[in-house]
Each structure stands twice: as C-alpha cells, then as structure tokens.
Design a protein around this motif. Structure first.
Motif, PDB file in Angstrom:
ATOM      1  N   UNK A  37      49.091 -38.352   8.752  1.00  0.00           N
ATOM      2  CA  UNK A  37      49.197 -38.836  10.136  1.00  0.00           C
ATOM      3  C   UNK A  37      50.663 -38.867  10.558  1.00  0.00           C
ATOM      4  N   UNK A  38      51.511 -39.341   9.672  1.00  0.00           N
ATOM      5  CA  UNK A  38      52.949 -39.413   9.960  1.00  0.00           C
ATOM      6  C   UNK A  38      53.540 -38.040  10.230  1.00  0.00           C
ATOM      7  N   UNK A  39      53.218 -37.066   9.399  1.00  0.00           N
ATOM      8  CA  UNK A  39      53.736 -35.707   9.584  1.00  0.00           C
ATOM      9  C   UNK A  39      53.238 -35.106  10.888  1.00  0.00           C
ATOM     10  N   UNK A  40      51.951 -35.254  11.164  1.00  0.00           N
ATOM     11  CA  UNK A  40      51.375 -34.683  12.395  1.00  0.00           C
ATOM     12  C   UNK A  40      52.046 -35.267  13.647  1.00  0.00           C
ATOM     13  N   UNK A  41      52.274 -36.560  13.654  1.00  0.00           N
ATOM     14  CA  UNK A  41      52.875 -37.201  14.822  1.00  0.00           C
ATOM     15  C   UNK A  41      54.344 -36.808  14.966  1.00  0.00           C
ATOM     16  N   UNK A  42      55.065 -36.772  13.855  1.00  0.00           N
ATOM     17  CA  UNK A  42      56.471 -36.369  13.930  1.00  0.00           C
ATOM     18  C   UNK A  42      56.604 -34.909  14.356  1.00  0.00           C
ATOM     19  N   UNK A  43      55.646 -34.080  13.964  1.00  0.00           N
ATOM     20  CA  UNK A  43      55.645 -32.685  14.394  1.00  0.00           C
ATOM     21  C   UNK A  43      55.404 -32.591  15.896  1.00  0.00           C
ATOM     22  N   UNK A  44      54.449 -33.332  16.401  1.00  0.00           N
ATOM     23  CA  UNK A  44      54.177 -33.344  17.851  1.00  0.00           C
ATOM     24  C   UNK A  44      55.432 -33.779  18.618  1.00  0.00           C
ATOM     25  N   UNK A  45      56.087 -34.807  18.134  1.00  0.00           N
ATOM     26  CA  UNK A  45      57.306 -35.288  18.792  1.00  0.00           C
ATOM     27  C   UNK A  45      58.400 -34.219  18.738  1.00  0.00           C
ATOM     28  N   UNK A  46      58.506 -33.509  17.590  1.00  0.00           N
ATOM     29  CA  UNK A  46      59.508 -32.440  17.463  1.00  0.00           C
ATOM     30  C   UNK A  46      59.243 -31.322  18.469  1.00  0.00           C
ATOM     31  N   UNK A  69      51.412 -45.382  15.822  1.00  0.00           N
ATOM     32  CA  UNK A  69      50.115 -45.027  15.226  1.00  0.00           C
ATOM     33  C   UNK A  69      50.215 -45.010  13.707  1.00  0.00           C
ATOM     34  N   UNK A  70      51.291 -44.404  13.170  1.00  0.00           N
ATOM     35  CA  UNK A  70      51.395 -44.389  11.710  1.00  0.00           C
ATOM     36  C   UNK A  70      52.136 -45.608  11.163  1.00  0.00           C
ATOM     37  N   UNK A  71      53.011 -46.195  11.969  1.00  0.00           N
ATOM     38  CA  UNK A  71      53.711 -47.386  11.498  1.00  0.00           C
ATOM     39  C   UNK A  71      52.759 -48.573  11.347  1.00  0.00           C
ATOM     40  N   UNK A  72      51.725 -48.613  12.156  1.00  0.00           N
ATOM     41  CA  UNK A  72      50.733 -49.696  12.081  1.00  0.00           C
ATOM     42  C   UNK A  72      49.401 -49.215  11.513  1.00  0.00           C
ATOM     43  N   UNK A  92      42.034 -32.642   6.731  1.00  0.00           N
ATOM     44  CA  UNK A  92      43.156 -32.576   7.670  1.00  0.00           C
ATOM     45  C   UNK A  92      42.658 -32.512   9.115  1.00  0.00           C
ATOM     46  N   UNK A  93      41.556 -31.795   9.344  1.00  0.00           N
ATOM     47  CA  UNK A  93      40.993 -31.737  10.693  1.00  0.00           C
ATOM     48  C   UNK A  93      40.573 -33.123  11.159  1.00  0.00           C
ATOM     49  N   UNK A  94      40.093 -33.925  10.251  1.00  0.00           N
ATOM     50  CA  UNK A  94      39.701 -35.286  10.596  1.00  0.00           C
ATOM     51  C   UNK A  94      40.904 -36.113  11.033  1.00  0.00           C
ATOM     52  N   UNK A  95      42.061 -35.861  10.419  1.00  0.00           N
ATOM     53  CA  UNK A  95      43.296 -36.533  10.833  1.00  0.00           C
ATOM     54  C   UNK A  95      43.674 -36.108  12.250  1.00  0.00           C
ATOM     55  N   UNK A  96      43.536 -34.812  12.537  1.00  0.00           N
ATOM     56  CA  UNK A  96      43.828 -34.309  13.877  1.00  0.00           C
ATOM     57  C   UNK A  96      42.964 -35.006  14.929  1.00  0.00           C
ATOM     58  N   UNK A  97      41.665 -35.128  14.652  1.00  0.00           N
ATOM     59  CA  UNK A  97      40.765 -35.775  15.610  1.00  0.00           C
ATOM     60  C   UNK A  97      41.126 -37.253  15.797  1.00  0.00           C
ATOM     61  N   UNK A  98      41.522 -37.905  14.719  1.00  0.00           N
ATOM     62  CA  UNK A  98      41.919 -39.315  14.800  1.00  0.00           C
ATOM     63  C   UNK A  98      43.129 -39.477  15.730  1.00  0.00           C
ATOM     64  N   UNK A  99      44.116 -38.625  15.554  1.00  0.00           N
ATOM     65  CA  UNK A  99      45.322 -38.723  16.385  1.00  0.00           C
ATOM     66  C   UNK A  99      44.992 -38.445  17.853  1.00  0.00           C
TER      67      UNK A  99
END
Length: 451
Positions: A37-46, A69-72, A92-99
C-alpha cells in the motif's frame, strides 16, 4: 484449532513469539500488504509530481491524506484486502482496489486509474520487500548484532589480563589471553558489519518486462528511466536495478543472505568455543533461583543459551542457503517460485534474533574461574618449549627444535622443574639461562592489538 502461541506450527510464532513479535512489523502478511500500500501510494504521488497532465489537480493536502492511508493502516484494512483477494485471487490487485476505495472516499474518483498505472505486480513486490528488509535490518536486526559486538568487546577488555592455555587440534598449545580469544569473535563480527555497508538494497521498477513499455507508449515525452531511478533511489531509499526482467535479479538479496550466513557462522563458532570453555571449567554460570538444569541430575547447570543460539543459527542458515541459491535463478522473464520463497525471509531473520538474544543472555551469565585457568597453565609447562627453541634458534644453537622435541615427548610430566633442569644442560651463557627461566605458561602470551 484457533491460532495462538500454543497452537502455532512454527516456534517463531509460538514458543518464541515474545522474542520475535517486533519482526511481524516487517515480515508478516500484514506487513507485506502494508508495504505494498505504501509503495502504491508513493508511486501515485510521484506521478502527480512529474506532473502527469491528469494529475495536476493533486494538492499537498491530497498527498497528506493519501499518505495517511498507509500511515494509519490497520489490521481491519489488511483483512478487507484479504477478503477482496478471495474474489480476485490476486494479492496486488486487491491492494489496488483497496486504495481506489480509499481515494473515492477522499473525493479523488476522477484519477483512480493512475493507481498502479503501467505497473506489474513485481514493481510493487520488488520494492515493498527490499524496503521492509532494509527497515527491519536497520531498525531491529543489526542493532541486535551491534549489542552482541559491544558485549564481546567489553568482555575482551575485561579479561584482557587473564592468561589462558590455548588448544590447537584439541591439544595444549602456546598460551594466549582470554580477552584476545573473545576479541577474535568481536573483530570477525565487526568486519562483517562493515561489509554490510557495501551491499545495496536492490529493487526492480520498470513495468511488465523491465522496459517501461506501457509508460513509454502512454507518455513518450517523459524520461521514465530517470523517473524510476528517482522514485526508487530517492523516494524509497533503495537502489534501482537498471537491467531486469519482470522481477528483480535478487543477486544483492542473495548477497545479504550470504552475509548473514557468515555472521551466523561466526556466532556458531563462538557458541561452540564458549560451550567448550564451560566444559573445561574456565567459566561457571550464574545460577538463577528456581531454574532446573536437568530433570534427573540436580547438580547440572547446562550451557543452554549457547546451545539454543547454535541451534537457531543453524536453522537460519539452512533457510538462508536456499534463499540465496534459489532466488537469483528464474525461468526466462519470471516463474512464480520467487513469490512463495520471498514470504519466508522473516523466518531466518527471526531465528537469528532468537539466537542473538540467547547469546546475550548466556554471555551475561558467565563467571570466570581464574583458579581453573591457572591450574591448566601450571599443568602444561611443555607449552614453553616453543619459546625456548625459538630463542635458541636466534642464538645459533644446533638443532634446538629436536632437543626440545626429545624432552617434551618423553612419557613423563613436564614441569617447571624439568624445564629448568633442561635449560641448565644447555651450553649457553648463564645470562641467557636466567632469561629462559623467566618464561612460563603464564607470561608466554605474545602481543595482541586493541579492538
């Protein structure tokens, strides 16, 4: 049967849970999901910071909310992702849907498709796993190794003045200092800790086959190699591998495992030597009220901490050996064997931690038996034969080695008196005889550097 410490199959999560629970933050299934989750969110921000045209609306407040989202991230969040995985059959797809669900709640539904944009699962796994490894090593494991080093260093200094009979091939040999023998292990461990600084935490990030195919097709005007390097190296604090297949090459991961094996072997060697010293009577062990050494023999105080350390280090090395040998080998672009194998990284790390804690406990219980050290030195005056024959070589005395060999291999005990009597038979000056008589098993210990 409900999973509890008493019902766990692995002792890492059962018997030793109280010693290893901190590693769940880095190596559990919850941890893996959290890091993804952390990697996916940081990638989106990048992507928003390039910025891609569709993401120019992302504000600093949006970024703060996204990181929340990942900090909490909670156990309930992880469980919801696992529930989705039952449907998708893809972690990993499940992580994408969660985000995407979380972003919808934040009012960002118009940019959802830039979550996991252009990525393959391994871009997430091969950054999440080395990131978890890096943080586990830096925050937990290597501080534990440092503690062992510091204790060994302190003991080496504490026992620096104590002469001790050495053994080569299990036979009495030229004396040494107990502190120096402990310093050997501290030094060896120190050298491997230094070596660790040269091994990168390598990560793969480059699309389905490592070439940014989808990224380049969608946005040919951007330098995606430069983006990937910056995101991985600066954003995540890892080291991006420039040439990969679908997966990371795992060569540097194997290097980490080989390093840990060497460090473990040093401590196996230490555990066995201390065990032997206890057996010889050089060390006693502090007794704790209520503890039992043997169910049958009340007098026993077993060196269990060193035996526990040796056993756990052995288990760790067996798994590390497989990880180091298996991971760098994969069919063509990728087969799936790395996925299940990578999930076991935390197991050897946990066994190492158990061993380090046992070593620290065992070393803290040691009490030096100075009388036994002195007794063995006094009983082995033959060990000064090397000193005498070496001085005689310097003086040009004929066949000194053979003369000492004849003396020390007689079927009689070599004592201070017999050594001094032998010296008197030598055709050398009285001054040199007196000098040779000054040599004893207690002072013939050479010189040792300081750690």
């Amino acid at each position: 049967m409900k999973l509890e410490e008493l019902t766990a199959i692995s002792p890492v999560d059962g018997r030793y849970r109280n010693k290893t629970s901190n590693y769940a933050t880095y190596f559990s299934e919850f941890a893996l999901i959290h890091y993804r989750v952390r990697v996916e969110i940081e990638y989106f921000i990048a992507l928003a910071e390039i910025p891609l045209p569709q993401l120019t609306q992302i504000t600093e407040e949006n970024k703060k909310s996204l990181r929340g989202i990942y900090e909490n991230f909670s156990l309930e969040d992880a469980q919801s992702i696992k529930e989705t995985e039952k449907v998708t059959n893809h972690d990993v797809k499940s992580v994408e849907y969660f985000i995407k669900e979380k972003m919808t709640a934040l009012g960002l539904e118009n940019v959802l498709e830039f979550v996991h944009f252009g990525l393959t699962s391994q871009d997430v796994n091969n950054t999440a796993i080395p990131l978890s490894l890096k943080e586990a090593f830096e925050q937990e494991l290597f501080p534990e190794f440092d503690k062992v080093f510091e204790v060994l260093k302190a003991l080496a200094e504490q026992w620096d003045a104590h002469s001790m009979l050495a053994f080569t091939h299990g036979q009495p040999a030229s004396p040494t200092k107990l502190g120096k023998e402990i310093a050997v292990f501290a030094y060896r461990l120190q050298q491997q800790i230094k070596t660790a600084a040269a091994i990168p935490y390598s990560a793969k990030f480059g699309g389905a086959t490592g070439n940014f195919n989808a990224h380049q097709l969608a946005y040919p005007e951007y330098n995606w190699i430069e983006f990937g390097n910056k995101f991985v190296n600066e954003g995540l604090g890892l080291d991006r591998a420039l040439f990969t297949t679908q997966i990371e090459n795992y060569d540097f991961l194997a290097a980490w495992f080989d390093l840990l094996k060497r460090m473990n072997n040093i401590l196996v060697d230490l555990s066995r030597d201390i065990w032997q010293y206890i057996s010889l009577g050089y060390f006693k062990q502090k007794i704790k009220a209520g503890e039992v050494g043997s169910s049958a023999m009340p007098h026993k105080v077993n060196p269990i901490d060193f035996e526990n350390a040796e056993g756990n280090l052995g288990i760790a090395n067996a798994i590390l050996e497989h990880l180091a040998a298996k991971l760098p080998v994969s069919r063509l672009q990728r087969d799936l064997t790395d996925s299940t194998v990578l999930r076991n990284i935390g197991v050897p790390v946990a066994h190492i931690s158990i061993a380090l804690q046992s070593l620290l406990k065992g070393l803290g219980k040691l009490e030096l038996n100075e009388n036994k050290l002195a007794e063995d030195l006094e009983a082995n005056w033959a060990v000064v034969a090397e000193a005498i024959q070496t001085v005689l070589r310097r003086e040009g005395y004929p066949k000194p080695y053979e003369a000492l060999k004849a003396l020390t291999r007689k079927n009689e005990k070599i004592t201070q008196q017999s050594i001094h009597a032998f010296i008197e038979t030598l055709e050398i000056s009285d001054e040199l005889k007196a000098s040779l008589k000054e040599v004893s098993p207690f002072n013939y210990t050479g010189v040792q550097p300081k750690l």
